[in-house]
Enzyme design. Structure first.
Site, mmCIF file in Angstrom:
data_model
loop_
_atom_site.group_PDB
_atom_site.id
_atom_site.type_symbol
_atom_site.label_atom_id
_atom_site.label_comp_id
_atom_site.label_asym_id
_atom_site.label_seq_id
_atom_site.Cartn_x
_atom_site.Cartn_y
_atom_site.Cartn_z
ATOM 1 N N SER A 113 0.852 -1.191 0.000
ATOM 2 C CA SER A 113 0.000 0.000 0.000
ATOM 3 C C SER A 113 0.886 1.239 0.000
ATOM 4 C CB SER A 113 -0.864 -0.010 1.264
ATOM 5 O OG SER A 113 -1.363 1.282 1.523
ATOM 6 N N SER A 114 0.325 2.362 -0.466
ATOM 7 C CA SER A 114 1.119 3.604 -0.489
ATOM 8 C C SER A 114 1.462 4.095 0.915
ATOM 9 C CB SER A 114 0.364 4.693 -1.258
ATOM 10 O OG SER A 114 -0.891 4.920 -0.664
ATOM 11 N N CYS A 115 0.814 3.525 1.952
ATOM 12 C CA CYS A 115 1.121 3.979 3.318
ATOM 13 C C CYS A 115 2.448 3.426 3.833
ATOM 14 C CB CYS A 115 -0.003 3.625 4.277
ATOM 15 S SG CYS A 115 -0.102 1.881 4.612
ATOM 16 N N TYR A 142 -0.014 -1.259 10.220
ATOM 17 C CA TYR A 142 -0.317 -1.875 8.908
ATOM 18 C C TYR A 142 0.869 -1.672 7.966
ATOM 19 C CZ TYR A 142 -3.128 -1.952 4.483
ATOM 20 O OH TYR A 142 -3.661 -2.195 3.243
ATOM 21 N N LYS A 146 3.211 -4.401 5.940
ATOM 22 C CA LYS A 146 3.373 -4.363 4.474
ATOM 23 C C LYS A 146 4.853 -4.247 4.085
ATOM 24 C CE LYS A 146 -0.913 -4.676 3.146
ATOM 25 N NZ LYS A 146 -1.334 -5.857 2.363
ATOM 26 N N HIS A 185 -12.786 2.930 3.913
ATOM 27 C CA HIS A 185 -12.022 4.070 3.391
ATOM 28 C C HIS A 185 -12.973 5.222 3.071
ATOM 29 C CE1 HIS A 185 -9.077 0.763 2.568
ATOM 30 N NE2 HIS A 185 -8.269 1.670 3.064
HETATM 31 N N1 LIG Z 1 -8.632 -0.963 -0.616
HETATM 32 C C1 LIG Z 1 -7.625 -0.125 -0.814
HETATM 33 O O1 LIG Z 1 -7.814 1.104 -0.969
HETATM 34 C C2 LIG Z 1 -6.223 -0.656 -0.893
HETATM 35 C C3 LIG Z 1 -5.912 -2.001 -0.770
HETATM 36 N N2 LIG Z 1 -4.605 -2.418 -0.844
HETATM 37 C C4 LIG Z 1 -4.225 -3.831 -0.677
HETATM 38 O O2 LIG Z 1 -4.951 -4.667 -1.554
HETATM 39 C C5 LIG Z 1 -5.180 -5.936 -0.934
HETATM 40 C C6 LIG Z 1 -6.665 -6.247 -0.967
HETATM 41 O O3 LIG Z 1 -7.397 -5.228 -0.298
HETATM 42 P P1 LIG Z 1 -8.986 -5.078 -0.448
HETATM 43 O O4 LIG Z 1 -9.448 -5.915 -1.569
HETATM 44 O O5 LIG Z 1 -9.284 -3.647 -0.395
HETATM 45 O O6 LIG Z 1 -9.485 -5.730 0.926
HETATM 46 P P2 LIG Z 1 -10.920 -6.369 1.259
HETATM 47 O O7 LIG Z 1 -11.128 -6.151 2.722
HETATM 48 O O8 LIG Z 1 -11.941 -5.881 0.312
HETATM 49 O O9 LIG Z 1 -10.706 -7.924 0.981
HETATM 50 C C7 LIG Z 1 -9.823 -8.663 1.764
HETATM 51 C C8 LIG Z 1 -9.973 -10.125 1.429
HETATM 52 O O10 LIG Z 1 -9.087 -10.839 2.291
HETATM 53 C C9 LIG Z 1 -9.748 -11.978 2.773
HETATM 54 N N3 LIG Z 1 -9.220 -12.309 4.092
HETATM 55 C C10 LIG Z 1 -9.040 -11.459 5.138
HETATM 56 N N4 LIG Z 1 -8.544 -12.147 6.187
HETATM 57 C C11 LIG Z 1 -8.401 -13.441 5.783
HETATM 58 C C12 LIG Z 1 -7.957 -14.621 6.409
HETATM 59 N N5 LIG Z 1 -7.521 -14.628 7.682
HETATM 60 N N6 LIG Z 1 -7.984 -15.769 5.697
HETATM 61 C C13 LIG Z 1 -8.427 -15.776 4.422
HETATM 62 N N7 LIG Z 1 -8.853 -14.703 3.762
HETATM 63 C C14 LIG Z 1 -8.846 -13.540 4.452
HETATM 64 C C15 LIG Z 1 -11.223 -11.629 2.829
HETATM 65 O O11 LIG Z 1 -11.930 -12.847 2.672
HETATM 66 P P3 LIG Z 1 -13.541 -13.044 2.864
HETATM 67 O O12 LIG Z 1 -14.172 -12.145 1.821
HETATM 68 O O13 LIG Z 1 -13.813 -14.459 2.581
HETATM 69 O O14 LIG Z 1 -13.817 -12.578 4.255
HETATM 70 C C16 LIG Z 1 -11.359 -10.689 1.634
HETATM 71 O O15 LIG Z 1 -11.695 -11.429 0.486
HETATM 72 C C17 LIG Z 1 -4.607 -5.830 0.481
HETATM 73 O O16 LIG Z 1 -3.325 -6.382 0.519
HETATM 74 C C18 LIG Z 1 -4.532 -4.343 0.715
HETATM 75 O O17 LIG Z 1 -3.514 -4.022 1.602
HETATM 76 C C19 LIG Z 1 -3.595 -1.519 -1.052
HETATM 77 C C20 LIG Z 1 -3.846 -0.183 -1.182
HETATM 78 C C21 LIG Z 1 -5.172 0.357 -1.102
HETATM 79 C C1 LIG Z 2 -5.395 3.083 1.502
HETATM 80 C C2 LIG Z 2 -4.942 3.643 2.818
HETATM 81 O O1 LIG Z 2 -6.056 3.970 3.651
HETATM 82 C C3 LIG Z 2 -5.763 4.464 4.962
HETATM 83 O O2 LIG Z 2 -5.254 5.748 4.891
HETATM 84 P P1 LIG Z 2 -6.032 7.011 4.389
HETATM 85 O O3 LIG Z 2 -5.651 7.319 2.987
HETATM 86 O O4 LIG Z 2 -5.823 8.099 5.377
HETATM 87 O O5 LIG Z 2 -7.526 6.465 4.379
HETATM 88 P P2 LIG Z 2 -9.026 6.901 4.452
HETATM 89 O O6 LIG Z 2 -9.612 6.616 3.125
HETATM 90 O O7 LIG Z 2 -9.668 6.227 5.612
HETATM 91 O O8 LIG Z 2 -9.044 8.483 4.740
HETATM 92 C C4 LIG Z 2 -8.594 9.426 3.809
HETATM 93 C C5 LIG Z 2 -8.909 10.822 4.283
HETATM 94 O O9 LIG Z 2 -10.333 11.011 4.185
HETATM 95 C C6 LIG Z 2 -10.826 11.601 5.386
HETATM 96 N N1 LIG Z 2 -12.248 11.257 5.572
HETATM 97 C C7 LIG Z 2 -13.265 12.147 5.506
HETATM 98 N N2 LIG Z 2 -14.425 11.544 5.782
HETATM 99 C C8 LIG Z 2 -14.129 10.237 5.986
HETATM 100 C C9 LIG Z 2 -14.946 9.113 6.280
HETATM 101 O O10 LIG Z 2 -16.161 9.190 6.448
HETATM 102 N N3 LIG Z 2 -14.290 7.906 6.394
HETATM 103 C C10 LIG Z 2 -12.939 7.793 6.216
HETATM 104 N N4 LIG Z 2 -12.380 6.558 6.306
HETATM 105 N N5 LIG Z 2 -12.136 8.857 5.965
HETATM 106 C C11 LIG Z 2 -12.744 10.054 5.842
HETATM 107 C C12 LIG Z 2 -9.885 11.062 6.453
HETATM 108 O O11 LIG Z 2 -9.950 11.840 7.638
HETATM 109 C C13 LIG Z 2 -8.534 11.142 5.729
HETATM 110 O O12 LIG Z 2 -8.028 12.454 5.788
HETATM 111 C C14 LIG Z 2 -4.703 3.675 5.671
HETATM 112 O O13 LIG Z 2 -5.077 3.643 7.027
HETATM 113 C C15 LIG Z 2 -4.341 2.462 4.972
HETATM 114 O O14 LIG Z 2 -5.390 1.537 5.026
HETATM 115 C C16 LIG Z 2 -4.045 2.718 3.532
HETATM 116 O O15 LIG Z 2 -3.098 2.209 2.995
#
Ligand SMILES: NC(=O)C1=CN([C@@H]2O[C@H](COP(=O)(O)OP(=O)(O)OC[C@H]3O[C@@H](n4cnc5c(N)ncnc54)[C@H](OP(=O)(O)O)[C@@H]3O)[C@@H](O)[C@H]2O)C=CC1
Ligand SMILES: C[C@H]1O[C@H](OP(=O)(O)OP(=O)(O)OC[C@H]2O[C@@H](n3cnc4c(=O)[nH]c(N)nc43)[C@H](O)[C@@H]2O)[C@@H](O)[C@@H](O)C1=O
Length: 318
Positions: A113-115, A142, A146, A185
């Protein structure tokens, strides 16, 4: 992956196939004609269980692995459950990477992730900024997990000449996102809040923080395409930034989502909530130099995602 005549029949394990990213990768692989996908839900195979993961790889022997299973959440979830974010992610990735190597997987893609980058990294953030400064406190647990995943892929490449690569996606959105009101998010959280406010004729919607942080949003279909591209074309040591190059402030995002949803009230900013990283625009020129560029604009992506939300979340509740 299509490295021989039977490439499309190679067994590919997509871990986390029901999530935002995993489901998009499955759609993309099927679109490209890959037919032999190995899929397990969390309840069928808990990836934190080392012996179950080991038996799964020993029995199924996939040829390729895309690791999209993880403990994922927005700023509030990361800040509230740090133990889960570090422990679950370290367990999943350690089990999967080690068993994949042990059981003869040809190539693995790990997603970070970009974090992972320092809170005040140079912008746009090059891959070389990794481990050059202090992390953003709301998600450092987290991020540390990563970073360990990237380093594990690099260590197995050095010691075992094993083809494990890492991609660092930016903030993603799209079908199958998590629309939880607190733990998701920002983009899905706001989509749901504006939708519910419109449905209830509310006059205002509360948005967290100051609205000034900048984020790079990217439709998950583009990310999935980039993941397949990297599996086929990239076998390097260094992780690769995978981003859109397009950033907006949270205030601009809120206005965009408000417009797409059709909410006509006003926004109220809750400054007791954390802003997190002020800016995290990734430098994705390495991916561009490899020959891949993004396709989905934020406006089109938002419209498509809201349509998906209406059809798959709102209508299913009725
Ligand atoms: N969403 C975002 O904005 C970003 C995501 N990423 C990365 O992309 C990847 C996917 O994220 P995303 O799709 O958003 O996440 P989701 O929460 O949407 O999906 C996560 C998946 O992981 C599975 N999972 C979680 N825990 C377990 C476990 N213990 N055993 C088996 N399966 C498990 C879940 O399975 P089930 O559905 O069966 O519960 C689910 O299918 C991650 O590595 C994340 O860090 C990176 C940057 C940004
Ligand atoms: C993908 C990235 O996602 C996470 O980081 P983040 O970018 O800070 O994620 P975010 O989407 O939750 O927030 C973005 C911004 O948005 C604002 N904000 C406003 N209103 C809401 C709101 O209602 N919900 C949330 N969640 N944020 C809000 C919030 O205060 C912040 O300024 C990591 O922890 C980590 O998981 C990671 O890698």
């Amino acid at each position: 992956m299509a490295d021989d005549a039977t490439g499309s029949e190679m067994k590919i394990f997509v871990a986390g196939h029901r999530g935002l990213v995993g489901s998009a990768i499955v759609r993309k692989l099927r679109e490209y004609g890959f037919t032999n996908l190995l899929l397990r839900t969390h309840s069928e195979l808990d990836l934190t269980n080392q012996s179950d993961v080991e038996s799964f790889f020993a029995t199924e022997k996939p040829a390729y692995v895309i690791l999209a299973a993880a403990k994922v959440g927005g700023i509030h979830a990361n800040n509230t459950y740090p133990a889960d974010f570090i422990a679950v992610n370290l367990q999943i990735q350690t089990n999967v990477i080690h068993s994949a190597y042990t059981h003869g997987v040809k190539k693995l893609l790990f997603l970070g992730s970009s974090c992972i980058y320092p809170k005040f990294a140079p912008q746009p953030i090059p891959e070389s900024a990794l481990l050059t400064g202090t992390l953003e406190p709301t998600n450092e647990w987290y991020a540390i997990a990563k970073i360990a995943g990237i380093k594990m892929c690099q260590a197995y490449r050095i010691q075992h000449q094993w083809d494990a690569i890492s991609g660092m996606p930016t903030n993603l959105y799209g079908p199958n996102d998590n629309f939880h009101p607190e733990n998701s998010h920002v983009l899905p959280a706001l989509m749901r809040r504006f939708h519910e406010a419109k449905a209830n004729d509310a006059e205002e919607v509360v948005v967290w923080g100051s609205g000034s942080p900048l984020r790079e949003f990217w439709h998950v279909d583009d990310l999935a395409d980039a993941c397949v591209f990297l599996m086929e074309r990239y076998s390097g040591f260094e992780h690769v930034n995978v981003g859109s190059g397009v950033e907006v402030t949270i205030k601009e995002l809120a206005e965009l989502v408000k417009e797409v949803v059709g909410f006509e009230g006003k926004l109220v900013w809750d400054c007791t909530k954390p802003d997190g990283t002020p800016r995290k625009l990734m430098d994705s020129s390495k991916l561009a130099a490899l020959g891949w560029t993004p396709k989905v604009s934020i406006k089109d992506g938002l419209r498509q995602t809201y349509q998906w939300y209406l059809e798959n979340v709102v209508q299913k509740k009725q």
